[in-house]
Design an enzyme around this catalytic site. Structure first.
Site, PDB file in Angstrom:
ATOM      1  N   ARG A   1       0.758  -1.056   0.112  1.00  0.00           N
ATOM      2  CA  ARG A   1       0.056   0.085  -0.042  1.00  0.00           C
ATOM      3  C   ARG A   1       0.807   1.184  -0.043  1.00  0.00           C
ATOM      4  O   ARG A   1       1.986   1.302   0.576  1.00  0.00           O
ATOM      5  CB  ARG A   1      -0.750   0.100   1.404  1.00  0.00           C
ATOM      6  CG  ARG A   1      -2.058  -1.007   1.133  1.00  0.00           C
ATOM      7  CD  ARG A   1      -3.229  -0.495   0.346  1.00  0.00           C
ATOM      8  NE  ARG A   1      -4.111  -1.220  -0.015  1.00  0.00           N
ATOM      9  CZ  ARG A   1      -4.513  -2.377  -0.513  1.00  0.00           C
ATOM     10  NH1 ARG A   1      -3.433  -2.926  -1.287  1.00  0.00           N
ATOM     11  NH2 ARG A   1      -5.664  -3.024  -0.522  1.00  0.00           N
TER      12      ARG A   1
ATOM     13  N   GLU B   1      -4.083   7.365  -4.360  1.00  0.00           N
ATOM     14  CA  GLU B   1      -4.395   6.924  -5.610  1.00  0.00           C
ATOM     15  C   GLU B   1      -5.712   7.393  -5.994  1.00  0.00           C
ATOM     16  O   GLU B   1      -6.860   7.520  -5.322  1.00  0.00           O
ATOM     17  CB  GLU B   1      -4.415   5.543  -5.845  1.00  0.00           C
ATOM     18  CG  GLU B   1      -3.133   4.788  -5.359  1.00  0.00           C
ATOM     19  CD  GLU B   1      -3.039   3.382  -4.855  1.00  0.00           C
ATOM     20  OE1 GLU B   1      -4.158   2.614  -5.423  1.00  0.00           O
ATOM     21  OE2 GLU B   1      -2.236   2.793  -4.728  1.00  0.00           O
TER      22      GLU B   1
ATOM     23  N   HIS C   1      -1.649   0.623  -9.807  1.00  0.00           N
ATOM     24  CA  HIS C   1      -2.158  -0.468  -8.927  1.00  0.00           C
ATOM     25  C   HIS C   1      -2.700  -1.462  -9.676  1.00  0.00           C
ATOM     26  O   HIS C   1      -4.131  -1.804  -9.449  1.00  0.00           O
ATOM     27  CB  HIS C   1      -3.166   0.148  -8.068  1.00  0.00           C
ATOM     28  CG  HIS C   1      -3.474  -0.603  -6.595  1.00  0.00           C
ATOM     29  ND1 HIS C   1      -3.632   0.056  -5.497  1.00  0.00           N
ATOM     30  CD2 HIS C   1      -3.297  -1.876  -6.360  1.00  0.00           C
ATOM     31  CE1 HIS C   1      -3.714  -1.051  -4.523  1.00  0.00           C
ATOM     32  NE2 HIS C   1      -3.524  -2.160  -4.993  1.00  0.00           N
TER      33      HIS C   1
HETATM   34  C1  GLV Z   1      -5.121  -5.118  -3.723  1.00  0.00           C
HETATM   35  O1  GLV Z   1      -4.363  -4.024  -3.649  1.00  0.00           O
HETATM   36  C2  GLV Z   1      -5.987  -5.862  -2.746  1.00  0.00           C
HETATM   37  O2  GLV Z   1      -5.700  -5.528  -1.595  1.00  0.00           O
HETATM   38  O3  GLV Z   1      -6.524  -6.762  -3.095  1.00  0.00           O
END
Ligand code: GLV
Length: 312
Positions: A231, A260, A278
């Site tokens: 993250r 983001e 992401h």
């Molecule tokens: C993506 O980042 C997730 O947590 O699935």
């Protein structure tokens, strides 16, 4: 009468959306002209929320008196105030396991892209620089050391891949895992000092917020690379920008960012970074399986069956 499910972000694929609509009255919040007003008008009927990465705020939860379940289409639940959900007895589900391999593959792609200057090389060819000489040399992965911060499901899958590239794997986490063959570092700074690649695979949330600060990055050093598939909140972005600008680390491969889809402007002009939007779980197969889990969890909950993947 169908129960009402509120979807706050556009993530479900059409097939899973169809099943959801066969069973629920669905509100797509991103399509509403006045989302606040929609929530107010439907607050008594909404019994389920489907989320993914956008925050499910305490205010939203408090506005929905009959909310029973939040089905998060992600493995991380750092976007959900778990204490608030628990206090209200609201069930929370996530989508573990199905995204492990694809997310680990993005981690590995970033390691390779940084070491072998893959993205830079592509640009080099496209803009015609090759005519004037070769791309600067990359670094070999063989025999290099990679430190994984967060040896959970995804961390272990990354470790397995890095080992296949003949890298030496070590890890840092809350506690030593006796059944793991890799060397454990209790101190992240110490691990950063020892490794060539620092790969972040830990969960987000308050426990890991700004875990990777200037001290850690300084320890990684001018020959070290940072990869973040965890993250954005795990890295202090200000510190990262400073250290990258001063060539204090060799480079960074980032799939995640603090705010983001906003990416710090300064990163966009740096050569020593690889930036992704992401995409850890972003394959058709994995997003299908994640969506199926979301729908099955909702159906199980309202049928009084056990949840498939409750977040404990
Ligand atoms: C993506 O980042 C997730 O947590 O699935």
């Amino acid at each position: 009468m169908k129960k009402t499910a509120l979807i706050i972000q556009h993530f479900l694929l059409p097939a899973e959306m169809k099943v959801l609509e066969e069973n629920f009255r669905v509100i797509r919040l991103w399509k509403e002209r006045d989302p606040e007003a929609t929530i107010q008008e439907n607050k008594k009927n909404i019994v389920a929320v489907v989320s993914s990465l956008l925050p499910v705020s305490t205010t939203l939860i408090e506005a929905l008196p009959n909310l029973e379940i939040i089905a998060n289409m992600a493995v991380g639940v750092d976007n959900i105030p778990m204490d608030v959900a628990r206090a209200r007895g609201i069930a929370v589900t996530n989508t573990p396991d199905v995204l492990t391999d694809d997310t680990a593959n993005v981690g590995l792609s970033l390691v390779l892209a940084l070491a072998r200057r893959i993205v830079e090389g592509d640009m080099y060819v496209r803009v015609g620089k090759w005519q004037n000489g070769p791309l600067p040399l990359g670094v070999s992965l063989t025999g290099k050391k990679a430190g994984i911060a967060g040896l959970g499901r995804i961390g272990k899958a990354v470790a397995k891949r890095l080992e296949a590239f003949d890298m030496d794997v070590v890890y840092h986490g809350r506690s030593k895992q006796e059944d793991q063959p890799y060397e454990y570092y209790e101190d992240l700074v110490e691990m950063a000092k020892a490794v060539d690649f620092l790969v972040l695979c830990c969960a987000g949330g308050p426990e890991t917020e700004n875990l990777v600060n200037y001290k850690v990055l300084e320890a990684l050093g001018p020959k070290g690379f940072l990869v973040n598939i965890a993250r954005g909140s795990v890295v202090n972005e200000e510190d990262l920008l400073i250290i990258l600008r001063n060539q204090g680390i060799a480079g960074a491969g980032l799939d995640v960012f603090a705010a983001e889809p906003h990416v710090p402007e300064a990163l966009l002009t740096m050569d020593n970074v690889v930036l992704l939007p992401h995409i850890g779980s972003a394959t058709f197969e994995t997003r299908t399986e994640m969506g199926q889990l979301v729908v099955r969890n909702l159906l199980a909950h309202f049928d009084g069956e056990p949840l498939l993947t409750p977040y404990q």
